[in-house]
Structure formats: C-alpha cells, structure tokens
Scaffold this motif. Structure first.
Motif, PDB file in Angstrom:
ATOM      1  N   ALA A  23      55.829  34.548   5.690  1.00 30.57           N
ATOM      2  CA  ALA A  23      54.808  35.043   4.769  1.00 30.57           C
ATOM      3  C   ALA A  23      53.579  35.402   5.595  1.00 30.57           C
ATOM      4  N   LYS A  24      53.402  36.705   5.858  1.00 32.57           N
ATOM      5  CA  LYS A  24      52.262  37.177   6.640  1.00 32.57           C
ATOM      6  C   LYS A  24      51.023  37.184   5.755  1.00 32.57           C
ATOM      7  N   ILE A  72      49.567  38.602   0.962  1.00 30.00           N
ATOM      8  CA  ILE A  72      50.604  37.765   1.564  1.00 30.00           C
ATOM      9  C   ILE A  72      51.909  38.525   1.399  1.00 30.00           C
ATOM     10  N   THR A  73      52.468  38.954   2.510  1.00 23.23           N
ATOM     11  CA  THR A  73      53.635  39.813   2.450  1.00 23.23           C
ATOM     12  C   THR A  73      54.777  39.285   3.302  1.00 23.23           C
ATOM     13  N   SER A  74      55.957  39.725   2.988  1.00 20.88           N
ATOM     14  CA  SER A  74      57.149  39.371   3.743  1.00 20.88           C
ATOM     15  C   SER A  74      57.053  39.960   5.146  1.00 20.88           C
ATOM     16  N   GLY A  75      57.432  39.172   6.148  1.00 23.38           N
ATOM     17  CA  GLY A  75      57.300  39.562   7.543  1.00 23.38           C
ATOM     18  C   GLY A  75      58.022  40.823   7.953  1.00 23.38           C
ATOM     19  N   ASP A  76      59.001  41.247   7.175  1.00 26.59           N
ATOM     20  CA  ASP A  76      59.732  42.463   7.526  1.00 26.59           C
ATOM     21  C   ASP A  76      59.268  43.676   6.732  1.00 26.59           C
ATOM     22  N   ARG A  77      58.132  43.563   6.088  1.00 30.49           N
ATOM     23  CA  ARG A  77      57.580  44.662   5.298  1.00 30.49           C
ATOM     24  C   ARG A  77      56.192  45.030   5.812  1.00 30.49           C
ATOM     25  N   ARG A  78      55.803  46.278   5.551  1.00 32.72           N
ATOM     26  CA  ARG A  78      54.455  46.752   5.887  1.00 32.72           C
ATOM     27  C   ARG A  78      53.674  46.938   4.594  1.00 32.72           C
ATOM     28  N   VAL A  79      52.413  46.532   4.624  1.00 33.50           N
ATOM     29  CA  VAL A  79      51.555  46.680   3.456  1.00 33.50           C
ATOM     30  C   VAL A  79      51.282  48.155   3.214  1.00 33.50           C
ATOM     31  N   GLY A  95      46.578  33.148  12.668  1.00 29.29           N
ATOM     32  CA  GLY A  95      46.747  31.817  12.099  1.00 29.29           C
ATOM     33  C   GLY A  95      46.217  31.713  10.678  1.00 29.29           C
ATOM     34  N   VAL A  96      45.989  32.859  10.019  1.00 30.01           N
ATOM     35  CA  VAL A  96      45.421  32.855   8.667  1.00 30.01           C
ATOM     36  C   VAL A  96      46.438  32.295   7.676  1.00 30.01           C
ATOM     37  N   SER A  97      46.060  31.194   7.065  1.00 27.59           N
ATOM     38  CA  SER A  97      46.893  30.546   6.056  1.00 27.59           C
ATOM     39  C   SER A  97      46.705  31.239   4.707  1.00 27.59           C
ATOM     40  N   ALA A 121      54.755  29.947   6.223  1.00 26.23           N
ATOM     41  CA  ALA A 121      53.454  30.597   6.311  1.00 26.23           C
ATOM     42  C   ALA A 121      52.622  29.954   7.416  1.00 26.23           C
ATOM     43  N   ALA A 122      51.636  30.688   7.898  1.00 24.46           N
ATOM     44  CA  ALA A 122      50.712  30.158   8.894  1.00 24.46           C
ATOM     45  C   ALA A 122      49.916  29.009   8.287  1.00 24.46           C
ATOM     46  N   ALA A 123      49.609  28.036   9.126  1.00 21.78           N
ATOM     47  CA  ALA A 123      48.907  26.835   8.663  1.00 21.78           C
ATOM     48  C   ALA A 123      47.535  26.687   9.310  1.00 21.78           C
TER      49      ALA A 123
END
Length: 165
Positions: free
Chosen positions: A54-55, A71-78, A108-110, A134-136
């Motif tokens: 979760a980016k 918050i987007t899926s790591g294999d997708r582009r916004v 590192g943005v949660s 997700a980043a913590a």
C-alpha cells in the motif's frame, strides 16, 4: 511489543505503533533489515507481490494547501486527473511539504498517525488482496493489514484513483 522494544524504534514508527495499538490492530510494525523506499523494494524484502504494498503518496491541494494522501496498490500508478476530480486540483508535494504535513519522510509515509490529518483516498485496487503491507513511518518500517483495515483505520473512502494497467 514491550516498552524497551518500542523506545528503540524510530519516532515515526513509535507514532504508528501507538495508533495501531489504540485502534486494536493485531499487527504491530516490523523493521526490515534493508530500506523499502519503493513498493518493489518492500515487496522483495517481504517476499510478496508488489501489488500488496500500500503506497502512500502525498499531493498538495492548490486551493487550500492541504495534504492529500492517496493510498494505492504498489503495482498501480495514480491518475492525478481522477484524484483532482474527487478532491480539487492538486500538485506535486516536495519532501519538505511531506515531512511538515505528515511528520514522515518520503519513503516511509504511513497511511496513519500523520502530524496533520490529510484528505485521504484509498485505491479500490487494493481489494484484490487479502493481506497488504504499508509503511510504518520509516523507510525500514512496515506493518501488515487487510485492505478493509485501511478504511477502518483512516476513515477514508475507496475510490478509483489509478491509471488502467
């Protein structure tokens, strides 16, 4: 996580851990041996598909200078046009803006425990997975959750915010 373990963590990770604990979330942050500044690095370190990351991407809303978290899926582009249609015109956020508004550094943005609550949208593509990470609050910190947990933890809506694969 005991008090000594918690105090040994970076400040951002401690904020995320406290927010997760307060929400009754069953999974606390874990620290990876290598930095996971990109979705691919995080997926490789965890041995999972890049889409399960979760980016957290921060934009700057032009009308009021608010932080907008997507918050987007790591294999997708916004798709910025889709985001703009939902929240108003946005622009890129530089590292200084991200740190000031979220309390986290880029990489590192949660999705939670921000210095100032952002306008938040959750990519519905994350629902493809049972488990996501997700980043913590630090480039080495991550935590496990389900896509539905993101809705509960952030109060944000699911939205179509990505480009077609």
């Amino acid at each position: 996580m005991c008090g000594a373990e918690l105090m040994a963590l970076p400040e951002g990770v401690r904020r995320v851990a406290a927010a997760l604990e307060a929400a009754g979330h069953p999974h606390m942050p874990v620290m990876l041996s290598d930095a996971a500044r990109t979705a691919q690095q995080a997926a490789d370190a965890l041995g999972i598909a890049v889409g399960q990351i979760a980016k957290s991407i921060i934009f700057r809303r032009r009308a009021d200078d608010a932080a907008v978290l997507v918050i987007t899926s790591g294999d997708r582009r916004v798709d910025e046009k889709k985001v703009d249609a939902l929240v108003g015109k946005t622009g890129r956020a530089d590292a200084e803006f991200v740190k000031a508004r979220t309390g986290f550094s880029i990489g590192g943005v949660s999705p939670l425990a921000h210095a100032e609550p952002p306008v938040t949208l959750i990519d519905r593509e994350l629902l493809r997975f049972d488990v996501i990470w997700a980043a913590a609050g630090h480039p080495h910190g991550v935590f496990q959750l389900r896509p539905q947990d993101l809705e509960r933890l952030t109060g944000a809506p699911l939205a179509d915010v990505t480009q077609q694969p």
